[in-house]
Every structure is written in structure tokens, then in C-alpha cells.
Design a protein around this motif. Structure first.
Motif, PDB file in Angstrom:
ATOM      1  N   GLY A 160       0.734  -1.173   0.053  1.00 17.63           N
ATOM      2  CA  GLY A 160      -0.014  -0.214  -0.074  1.00 17.63           C
ATOM      3  C   GLY A 160       0.931   1.263  -0.046  1.00 17.63           C
ATOM      4  N   ARG A 161       2.351   1.169  -0.251  1.00 18.10           N
ATOM      5  CA  ARG A 161       2.960   2.401  -0.028  1.00 18.10           C
ATOM      6  C   ARG A 161       3.837   2.288  -1.326  1.00 18.10           C
ATOM      7  NH1 ARG A 161       3.814   0.136   4.735  1.00 18.10           N
ATOM      8  NH2 ARG A 161       6.041  -0.467   4.059  1.00 18.10           N
ATOM      9  N   PRO A 162       4.352   3.633  -2.043  1.00 16.55           N
ATOM     10  CA  PRO A 162       5.132   3.692  -3.185  1.00 16.55           C
ATOM     11  C   PRO A 162       6.475   3.180  -2.671  1.00 16.55           C
ATOM     12  CG  PRO A 162       4.850   5.744  -1.829  1.00 16.55           C
ATOM     13  CD  PRO A 162       3.856   5.062  -1.298  1.00 16.55           C
ATOM     14  N   ALA A 163       7.094   2.674  -4.011  1.00 21.64           N
ATOM     15  CA  ALA A 163       8.422   1.847  -3.535  1.00 21.64           C
ATOM     16  C   ALA A 163       9.298   2.001  -4.867  1.00 21.64           C
ATOM     17  CB  ALA A 163       8.221   0.580  -3.226  1.00 21.64           C
ATOM     18  N   ALA A 164      10.416   1.703  -4.820  1.00 23.53           N
ATOM     19  CA  ALA A 164      11.256   1.817  -5.986  1.00 23.53           C
ATOM     20  C   ALA A 164      12.517   0.652  -5.773  1.00 23.53           C
ATOM     21  CB  ALA A 164      11.819   3.282  -6.200  1.00 23.53           C
ATOM     22  N   THR A 165      12.925   0.331  -6.925  1.00 22.02           N
ATOM     23  CA  THR A 165      14.179  -0.446  -6.848  1.00 22.02           C
ATOM     24  C   THR A 165      14.947  -0.580  -7.971  1.00 22.02           C
ATOM     25  OG1 THR A 165      14.721  -2.913  -6.532  1.00 22.02           O
ATOM     26  CG2 THR A 165      13.093  -2.616  -7.956  1.00 22.02           C
ATOM     27  N   VAL A 166      16.314  -1.100  -8.154  1.00 22.64           N
ATOM     28  CA  VAL A 166      16.848  -1.046  -9.269  1.00 22.64           C
ATOM     29  C   VAL A 166      16.950  -2.543  -9.820  1.00 22.64           C
ATOM     30  CG1 VAL A 166      19.459  -0.765 -10.342  1.00 22.64           C
ATOM     31  CG2 VAL A 166      18.280   0.864  -8.724  1.00 22.64           C
ATOM     32  N   VAL A 167      16.725  -2.902 -10.922  1.00 19.32           N
ATOM     33  CA  VAL A 167      16.726  -4.177 -11.683  1.00 19.32           C
ATOM     34  C   VAL A 167      17.613  -4.056 -12.749  1.00 19.32           C
ATOM     35  CG1 VAL A 167      14.327  -4.605 -11.133  1.00 19.32           C
ATOM     36  CG2 VAL A 167      15.070  -3.538 -13.343  1.00 19.32           C
ATOM     37  N   ALA A 177       9.831   1.859 -10.419  1.00 22.90           N
ATOM     38  CA  ALA A 177       9.326   2.540  -9.088  1.00 22.90           C
ATOM     39  C   ALA A 177       7.899   2.441  -9.535  1.00 22.90           C
ATOM     40  CB  ALA A 177       9.736   3.762  -9.057  1.00 22.90           C
ATOM     41  N   ALA A 178       7.075   2.720  -8.466  1.00 17.22           N
ATOM     42  CA  ALA A 178       5.630   2.570  -8.314  1.00 17.22           C
ATOM     43  C   ALA A 178       4.920   3.484  -7.441  1.00 17.22           C
ATOM     44  CB  ALA A 178       5.073   1.124  -7.933  1.00 17.22           C
ATOM     45  N   GLU A 179       4.028   4.227  -8.075  1.00 15.60           N
ATOM     46  CA  GLU A 179       3.296   5.262  -7.071  1.00 15.60           C
ATOM     47  C   GLU A 179       1.680   4.581  -6.893  1.00 15.60           C
ATOM     48  OE1 GLU A 179       3.940   7.977  -5.871  1.00 15.60           O
ATOM     49  OE2 GLU A 179       6.013   8.433  -6.346  1.00 15.60           O
ATOM     50  N   MET A 180       1.114   4.910  -5.733  1.00 19.27           N
ATOM     51  CA  MET A 180      -0.104   4.325  -5.745  1.00 19.27           C
ATOM     52  C   MET A 180      -1.134   5.298  -5.913  1.00 19.27           C
ATOM     53  SD  MET A 180       0.351   1.386  -4.010  1.00 19.27           S
ATOM     54  CE  MET A 180       1.836   1.054  -4.984  1.00 19.27           C
ATOM     55  N   LEU A 181      -2.294   4.663  -6.505  1.00 20.50           N
ATOM     56  CA  LEU A 181      -3.096   5.541  -6.894  1.00 20.50           C
ATOM     57  C   LEU A 181      -4.335   5.552  -5.678  1.00 20.50           C
ATOM     58  CD1 LEU A 181      -3.890   4.442 -10.663  1.00 20.50           C
ATOM     59  CD2 LEU A 181      -2.574   6.281  -9.831  1.00 20.50           C
ATOM     60  N   ALA A 192      -2.169   1.347  -9.071  1.00 22.00           N
ATOM     61  CA  ALA A 192      -0.903   1.627  -8.991  1.00 22.00           C
ATOM     62  C   ALA A 192      -0.496   2.303 -10.546  1.00 22.00           C
ATOM     63  CB  ALA A 192       0.189   0.509  -8.599  1.00 22.00           C
ATOM     64  N   LEU A 193       0.554   3.158 -10.318  1.00 18.74           N
ATOM     65  CA  LEU A 193       1.312   3.733 -11.670  1.00 18.74           C
ATOM     66  C   LEU A 193       2.709   3.286 -11.721  1.00 18.74           C
ATOM     67  CD1 LEU A 193       1.490   5.534 -13.962  1.00 18.74           C
ATOM     68  CD2 LEU A 193       2.001   7.391 -12.585  1.00 18.74           C
ATOM     69  N   LEU A 194       3.017   2.382 -12.524  1.00 16.37           N
ATOM     70  CA  LEU A 194       4.523   1.693 -12.455  1.00 16.37           C
ATOM     71  C   LEU A 194       5.125   2.218 -13.599  1.00 16.37           C
ATOM     72  CD1 LEU A 194       6.356  -0.729 -11.720  1.00 16.37           C
ATOM     73  CD2 LEU A 194       5.227  -1.997 -13.439  1.00 16.37           C
ATOM     74  N   TYR A 195       6.545   2.631 -13.408  1.00 11.53           N
ATOM     75  CA  TYR A 195       7.086   3.385 -14.536  1.00 11.53           C
ATOM     76  C   TYR A 195       8.569   2.903 -14.441  1.00 11.53           C
ATOM     77  CZ  TYR A 195       8.762   6.598 -10.878  1.00 11.53           C
ATOM     78  OH  TYR A 195       9.117   7.316  -9.501  1.00 11.53           O
ATOM     79  N   LYS A 196       9.151   2.803 -15.595  1.00  2.00           N
ATOM     80  CA  LYS A 196      10.758   2.039 -15.698  1.00  2.00           C
ATOM     81  C   LYS A 196      11.382   2.909 -16.518  1.00  2.00           C
ATOM     82  CE  LYS A 196      12.631  -2.449 -16.968  1.00  2.00           C
ATOM     83  NZ  LYS A 196      12.511  -3.857 -17.392  1.00  2.00           N
ATOM     84  N   VAL A 197      12.688   3.023 -16.198  1.00  3.07           N
ATOM     85  CA  VAL A 197      13.716   4.206 -17.058  1.00  3.07           C
ATOM     86  C   VAL A 197      15.101   3.341 -16.859  1.00  3.07           C
ATOM     87  CG1 VAL A 197      14.722   6.408 -16.842  1.00  3.07           C
ATOM     88  CG2 VAL A 197      12.408   5.946 -16.112  1.00  3.07           C
ATOM     89  N   PRO A 198      15.786   3.183 -18.009  1.00  5.85           N
ATOM     90  CA  PRO A 198      17.122   2.993 -17.942  1.00  5.85           C
ATOM     91  C   PRO A 198      18.095   3.844 -16.969  1.00  5.85           C
ATOM     92  CG  PRO A 198      16.271   2.893 -20.176  1.00  5.85           C
ATOM     93  CD  PRO A 198      15.232   3.708 -19.574  1.00  5.85           C
ATOM     94  N   LEU A 199      18.822   3.304 -16.437  1.00  3.26           N
ATOM     95  CA  LEU A 199      19.952   4.326 -15.469  1.00  3.26           C
ATOM     96  C   LEU A 199      20.942   4.851 -16.631  1.00  3.26           C
ATOM     97  CD1 LEU A 199      20.846   2.084 -12.293  1.00  3.26           C
ATOM     98  CD2 LEU A 199      19.013   3.961 -12.574  1.00  3.26           C
TER      99      LEU A 199
END
Length: 777
Positions: A160-167, A177-181, A192-199
């Protein structure tokens, strides 16, 4: 070179060293010492210069790393803030979940976010279970979502909380990373709103890389130095420990050798040449050279060094002294030249840093403009959602009106047919038709109730209400119905009296009991109330099927039913709880539910701190008026629908009345002129042909009857329109308003009232519709 040539060179060197004048030998020895001195000085200067340049080079590398780190931080903040604004957009998230037309305007809007601040990003909107609802159309390999990413999102939604990680995928690191709606009404996550970006896309320098905590990154190349700069990032990325690493050559060897070594070599050659020539002439001009040296020394002491040189005369010791003096002056000139060169380099470096700072400021302004443009796009999305909501309301109103016209015809014709058939064997079929029509009328009346509440035309009539009397009526009504289903129904007696609207309060409790009765197949239902620190709480317990947690909030939406996929009419229409929610908010109450799937539910109506009972008066019970037996009279029916006119005519004639039927105001006036009986009752449809209204027709009839000195009839306006604004306009007219479809008993009531006496004064409005939630005098 031959052996003979080598021997000749050695003999010539020995002769110069041992023969001739002292000046020549001194000159040759001075030359050798000059070479040694030049080598030593050049080596010292080389070491000092190289160390200084190395330190300066390392400082430049660290400054570049800090600048690249600030640029990366700006990109990360822009990315995170833009995604957070998208996730905080309540209307966008709700429209993605509920809107049926999202391909028209929502998906093109999302796909405009394929890049944020020139960084490729993949966005996915999901529901509370992590199921994909919509994305921004990013299909590039640089930011492609995988099944592992969606699995990580499922675990994050569970927290139930926003979070982020590196894969890391195929040797490439990604920021995931993910933000909660959050649903605005309940402040609970709905998706949730999931987004992915190359480092690598977040770093603008080709020699820099972005590493997370625990990631050592690539090892530095030989002869290179690395600088690590920790990044200041938003809170959602704080646990990742992001660090920027910049790799550069350890020393500027090529640049240093390109100008320092040639300069030192040229200076050494010039110094050696001058030393040799001066040593040869010192012996012949010893005295004159000493005087020249004295004058030159005095000039330099008084006026400063400005490139002067000593004249060398002869090749004696004094001339050697003059040459040494000139060598010293050359050395001073070289040092001064080096300082000027360094000053020019410092100015160039400062100018470069200033240009980079200006570039960074321009990038910050660009990011600010992008944020403002994103805010404006969000406002446009909100306006589009509001237009969609208005279109939905208009559609329901139009559909309700178009359905009520044929339903009104069926109701009137069915009632007339039932009267004519009497005890005929086909009368049972008419009863079945009336049952189906009754279900359809309940649906239309429920839509009308919602429209009235949305239009704001329902005003609470607060008075003293006996809650015990309401419980007794509900107990008498639902005990037998519950027994027919094989379940128990019990109310807890009470003697509470409170200030409330009796009809609206009873409607709320009745709808809650009806809902419990529909979804309870065994066990019992309990209706009771209790007082607490927060005020009065009315509760309905049942042992029904229960409601899963994910449906608890949406059950108060229109037409939403959890366990009625087949749309069984016996389980209601999905509007009862929506009406409960609107009525509770109208009265300032709060309604909520607790449920246990498979065990039952408990609906609670919190009245807060109820006002003390009024000093006089008793609770008003909403009693349905008894039908007065109508006497013979004349009724004028104005409706542009032939079937409605025919059905209304047959039904009124069955009660023994005369009927004049017209399709508009001109026809009604013509019938009045031809008939010798003025009407006692006028029933007009609100919406007539060619944009005319029943209000205009009634006013024309009243004017004609006033001119003939006839008593004004009872005037009633029929409408099937449920648009909120149309309801407000009709009720503001001052005439009595009835909503289609009306039943035979409603017509009988009107006939009895019309035959009893003159109509009520203008400005009083009464609404009698099947299941009406508002009855006002």
C-alpha cells in the motif's frame, strides 16, 4: 663515422680544453656548466609543473562529476515529480478504471508521456490487483516491462506504499518504481502507476555511469581515475543509494607534452647559445662589461626588469659574468611568461565554468516550463472528465424520458385492459404484465430519485421523529417477507425521538433492510440502534453472503452489484445503496459497512449528535393518501404521443369521466371552444411537439377559462425527463408535477381531488410518483 674522424674530434676537444686563452677555456667550461644547469632547472620545472597540472586536472574532473551529478538529480526529480502528479490525478485514475471511452482521449494523453525531460520511460496504470489497465505505448527495448517487473508491482501494491528498486536485465540497469493511486473518497489505494527508466538515460555525460548501493559498477581502465558523487534524490528513491561515477585520464600527459616540453627545449637552446657567445667575449671586454653590468643592475633596481640584457664584450671572466647575468634575466623572463600563461588558463577555466553554470540554469528553466505544461495538460484532462460526466447525466436523462413515454402508454393501457377484462381468464396474463411493468417502473423511479438528489431539489423537512414507530412499521412489513424466505427478522424496540426528516430517514433504513433481505438466504437479520460518544448509530446486521473488501466502497455507486452478474431483478437494480449514500450526505449523516465474506455484513448509519426532540408535535409518518371516490366530471388531456393520449382517455373514461384529448395548446383551445363542459382537471405532458411545453399549454387553457369566467381546474404536468436542470425548471413553475409512468390509482386520486373542490393556490407543488422520495405541499 670512421675511426679516423672520431680521433680527430677527440684531439680538437682536448685542444679547446687545455690550450688558448683563459677566456676561451672559461667559455667552454661555462658552456658545460650551463648545459648541466639547464637540465637541472628544466627537470625541476617539469616536475613542479606536471604536479600542479595533475592537481588542477583532478580538480576539473571532480567539478565535472559534481556538475553531471546535479544534472542527473534534476532529471530524476523531474521524472519522479511528473509521475507523482499523474498518480495524484484523481479524475484521471478514476476515468481509466471506469470510463468506457478511454481510448478516445485518455490513451492518447498517456502516450504523450513516452519521454519525460527527454528520458524514455514506460508507464503502466494498473488496478488494485496489479492488472494492466492502460499504458503510454512505450514498446522500446530500452524500457520494456517484464513479467518480473509486474510481479514486483504486485508485492508493492500489497504494502500500500510507493516504492522503488533497481533491476538488471541483460547487463543493463533499470530504475523501477511504483506510485499508489489513492481514491479520494476513502483515501485507500485503488491501483498503481508503474514506471521504468534505464539508469544510463539519466546520465548526460558519456564517461559517467549511475550505480545503486551494492553495485560496484565497471572497474576503472588503466591510467584512469574515477570520482564517485552521492546523489540527493526524492524520498521514494532514498533507499537505493544512487551514486554517480565519472571516469577520466589520471594525468593530461598529451596536453602537457604538447606545449611544455617544446617551450623548455627552446629556452634551453637559447640559453646555451647565449652562454657560449657571452663566455667567448668576456675576456676582451672585462672592464667595460663590468661597468655595463653595474649600470644595468642599477637600472633594474630603480626601474624594474623590462627585458633588459647585459652587453658581453670579450671572453674573459667578466664576460662570463655578463653571460651568467643574462641567463638569470632569461630565466626570470621565462618564469614571468609561465605565470602569464597560467593566468590566461585560469581565465579560460573560469569562463568555461560560467558557461556551464548558464547552461545548467537554462536546463532548470526548461524543466520548470515542462512542469507547467504538464500541469496545464492535467487541468485539460480534468475538464474532459467533467464533460464526460455531464454527457453521462444527459444520456441517462434522455434515455429515461424516451423510456417513460412507451412505459406510460403500457401502464395506462394495461390498467384499462384489466378493468375491461374483469374476471376473464386472460386477466392473469394482465397481472403478469403489471408485475413486469412494476419492476420497470421501479427502475425508472430509482433513476428519478438519483436525478432529484443530483439536482438539489430535495429539501429535508426536519421535525420530531419517533424512531421506535419507524422500527415497528418496518418490523410489521418485513417479518412476514423474511419468514417466506426462511430467515428470521427482528428489530430491537426503542423509544428514541430525534429531529430528522421522517420520510427520508425511513427511506434510508428501508433500503438497507431491503439490501440485507436480498442477499441473505439463511440465518437472520437484526435492526437496532445504540447511543455512543459519537452520537446515535442505526445498524442493520445480516448473515448473508458478505462483501469482499475490494468492493466495499464501490457498492455505493450507481448500478454496481457484486454478486448479480446475470442481472437478476430479484436482487435489485444496484441503485438502492447509491440512494442511501446520497440521502445520508444530504442529511449530514455518515453511512459505512463492515463485511465478512461468507458470514454476513453490518451497515451502520451514524447520525452524529442528534438534536434534542422538538418541544411539541409528534413524528410524522408518511401515509399514502386514500383514494377518494371520484364523481362525474370532465378531464382535458394534452399529450403529443397518441398512445399515451389513448391510454389516458380509456382509463379516465373507465372511471365515468368525460375526456377531451388534444396534442397541443391549439387543439386544447379548439376543444374548449367546441365543448359545453369546462374541464375540472387538466393533465399536460411537459415536452410537446415543436419545442412547446405543457406549462405553456396549461397557461393558455387557464387564460381561456378566465375570459369565460369559468372556475380554474386542477392542473397537473406530466414529465418523463430526469435531467437535473429540467427537474428544477419544472418544479419552479408552481404547478403540480407528476413523473411518468403514473398508475391507475394515481389517476383515481387526481380525479377525486379534482371533483372535491378548487385547486391549491399557485406556488404549491405536490409530487406523487411511484416510490417518490419527495412529497411537498
Amino acid at each position: 663515422m670512421t675511426q679516423t674522424g672520431s680521433a680527430s674530434l677527440l684531439r680538437s676537444l682536448q685542444r679547446h680544453l687545455t690550450a688558448g686563452r683563459l677566456a676561451r677555456r672559461f667559455a667552454f667550461m661555462s658552456l658545460m656548466l650551463g648545459v648541466l644547469l639547464t637540465v637541472l632547472i628544466g627537470a625541476s620545472l617539469y616536475l613542479v609543473s606536471s604536479r600542479h597540472l595533475i592537481r588542477q586536472h583532478h580538480g576539473n574532473v571532480e567539478a565535472n562529476a559534481a556538475l553531471v551529478a546535479r544534472q542527473t538529480e534534476g532529471l530524476i526529480f523531474t521524472l519522479v515529480e511528473t509521475v507523482r502528479e499523474l498518480s495524484d490525478n484523481n479524475v484521471l485514475a478514476t476515468a481509466l478504471v471506469d470510463s468506457a471511452g478511454k481510448e478516445t482521449y485518455l490513451l492518447p494523453f498517456l502516450r504523450s508521456f513516452s519521454r519525460i525531460a527527454s528520458v524514455p520511460v514506460s508507464l503502466i496504470f494498473t488496478d488494485f490487483e496489479g492488472t494492466r489497465i492502460a499504458d503510454n505505448g512505450q514498446r522500446e527495448e530500452l524500457a520494456r516491462m517484464t513479467s518480473a517487473d509486474m510481479a514486483w508491482l504486485g508485492r508493492t501494491i500489497a504494502t500500500g506504499r510507493p516504492a522503488a528498486t533497481v533491476v538488471r536485465e541483460n547487463g543493463t540497469s533499470y530504475l523501477l518504481a511504483a506510485e499508489m493511486l489513492i481514491y479520494s473518497r476513502t483515501a485507500s489505494p485503488e491501483g498503481a502507476l508503474l514506471y521504468k527508466v534505464p539508469l544510463s538515460a539519466l546520465v548526460l555525460h558519456p564517461e559517467a555511469e549511475l550505480n545503486a548501493a551494492g553495485d560496484a559498477g565497471h572497474p576503472p581502465h588503466d591510467g584512469c581515475v574515477t570520482v564517485d558523487v552521492p546523489l540527493a534524490v526524492p524520498a521514494i528513491l532514498g533507499s537505493l543509494g544512487l551514486t554517480l561515477r565519472l571516469e577520466a585520464p589520471a594525468a593530461p600527459t598529451a596536453a602537457f607534452q604538447s606545449w611544455v616540453l617544446p617551450a623548455y627545449g627552446a629556452i634551453a637552446l637559447v640559453s646555451l647559445l647565449a652562454l657560449y657567445l657571452g663566455s667567448r667575449a668576456v675576456g676582451n671586454h672585462m672592464t667595460r662589461s663590468l661597468r655595463d653590468l653595474e649600470r644595468l643592475a642599477g637600472t633594474i633596481a630603480s626601474d624594474g626588469f623590462a627585458g633588459q640584457r647585459a652587453r658581453v664584450r670579450g671572453d674573459d671572466e667578466v664576460s662570463g659574468l655578463a653571460r651568467s647575468f643574462n641567463a638569470m634575466l632569461d630565466h626570470v623572463a621565462a618564469i614571468q611568461h609561465e605565470r602569464e600563461t597560467r593566468a590566461a588558463e585560469e581565465i579560460t577555466i573560469q569562463r568555461t565554468l560560467a558557461e556551464r553554470a548558464e547552461h545548467a540554469r537554462n536546463q532548470a528553466e526548461t524543466a520548470t516550463n515542462e512542469a507547467e505544461r504538464a500541469r496545464q495538460e492535467a487541468v485539460m484532462a480534468l475538464m474532459a472528465a467533467e464533460r464526460a460526466n455531464a454527457a453521462k447525466t444527459h444520456f441517462l436523462a434522455a434515455a429515461s424520458h424516451d423510456l417513460r413515454q412507451p412505459v406510460q402508454s403500457l401502464v395506462l393501457l394495461t390498467s384499462a385492459l384489466a378493468i375491461k377484462l374483469g374476471d376473464h381468464p386472460a386477466a392473469s396474463l394482465v397481472g403478469s404484465i403489471e408485475t413486469s411493468m412494476d419492476a420497470l417502473c421501479r427502475l425508472l423511479d430509482a433513476i428519478l430519485d438519483v436525478s432529484k438528489l443530483d439536482a438539489g431539489t430535495v429539501s429535508p423537512n426536519v421535525q420530531a421523529v419517533s424512531l421506535g414507530a419507524i422500527f415497528e412499521r418496518l418490523d410489521a412489513e418485513y417479518r412476514l417477507r423474511a419468514a417466506e424466505k426462511g430467515i428470521g427478522f427482528r428489530t430491537v424496540p426503542n423509544s428514541l425521538t430525534l429531529c430528522a426528516d421522517p420520510a427520508l430517514l425511513e427511506r434510508i433504513i428501508r433500503n438497507l433492510v431491503e439490501n440485507a433481505l436480498r442477499y441473505t438466504d439463511s440465518g437472520r437479520i437484526l435492526l437496532g440502534c445504540r447511543r455512543g460518544p459519537e452520537g446515535l448509530r442505526i445498524q442493520v446486521y445480516d448473515t448473508g453472503i458478505g462483501i469482499p473488501a475490494e468492493h466495499l466502497e464501490r457498492i455505493f455507486h450507481e448500478f454496481y452489484q457484486v454478486s448479480n452478474h446475470a442481472r437478476d431483478r430479484g436482487k435489485g437494480l444496484g441503485l438502492g445503496l447509491a440512494i442511501v449514500d446520497r440521502l445520508a450526505r444530504l442529511l449530514g449523516y455518515r453511512v459505512h459497512v463492515a463485511s465478512w465474506p461468507g458470514k454476513g455484513s453490518c451497515f451502520t448509519l451514524e447520525i452524529g449528535d442528534p438534536a434534542p426532540p422538538l418541544p411539541t408535535g409528534a413524528a410524522a409518518d408518511a401515509l399514502e393518501p386514500e383514494a377518494t371516490k371520484p364523481t362525474i366530471g370532465t378531464a382535458l388531456v394534452i399529450d403529443d404521443d397518441p398512445l399515451v393520449r389513448e391510454g389516458m382517455t380509456l382509463l379516465i373514461e373507465n372511471f365515468g369521466w368525460r375526456v377531451l384529448a388534444a396534442d397541443g395548446a391549439p387543439g386544447a383551445l379548439r376543444l374548449l371552444a367546441e365543448s359545453g363542459h369546462p374541464p375540472d382537471l387538466v393533465i399536460a405532458d411537459y415536452r410537446l411537439e415543436a419545442g412547446a411545453t405543457g406549462l405553456e399549454a396549461i397557461r393558455a387553457v387557464e387564460s381561456a377559462m378566465t375570459e369565460r369566467a369559468h372556475r380554474l381546474p386542477l392542473c397537473v404536468v406530466l414529465t418523463g425527463d430526469t435531467a437535473p436542470q429540467r427537474i428544477v425548471d419544472a418544479e419552479a413553475s408552481g404547478y403540480r408535477i407528476l413523473h411518468k409512468p403514473i398508475a391507475a390509482k394515481d389517476v383515481a386520486l387526481l380525479l377525486g381531488e379534482a371533483s372535491a373542490g378548487p385547486p391549491e393556490p399557485t406556488g404549491r407543488t405536490a409530487q406523487h410518483s411511484r416510490g417518490s422520495i419527495l412529497i411537498s405541499g
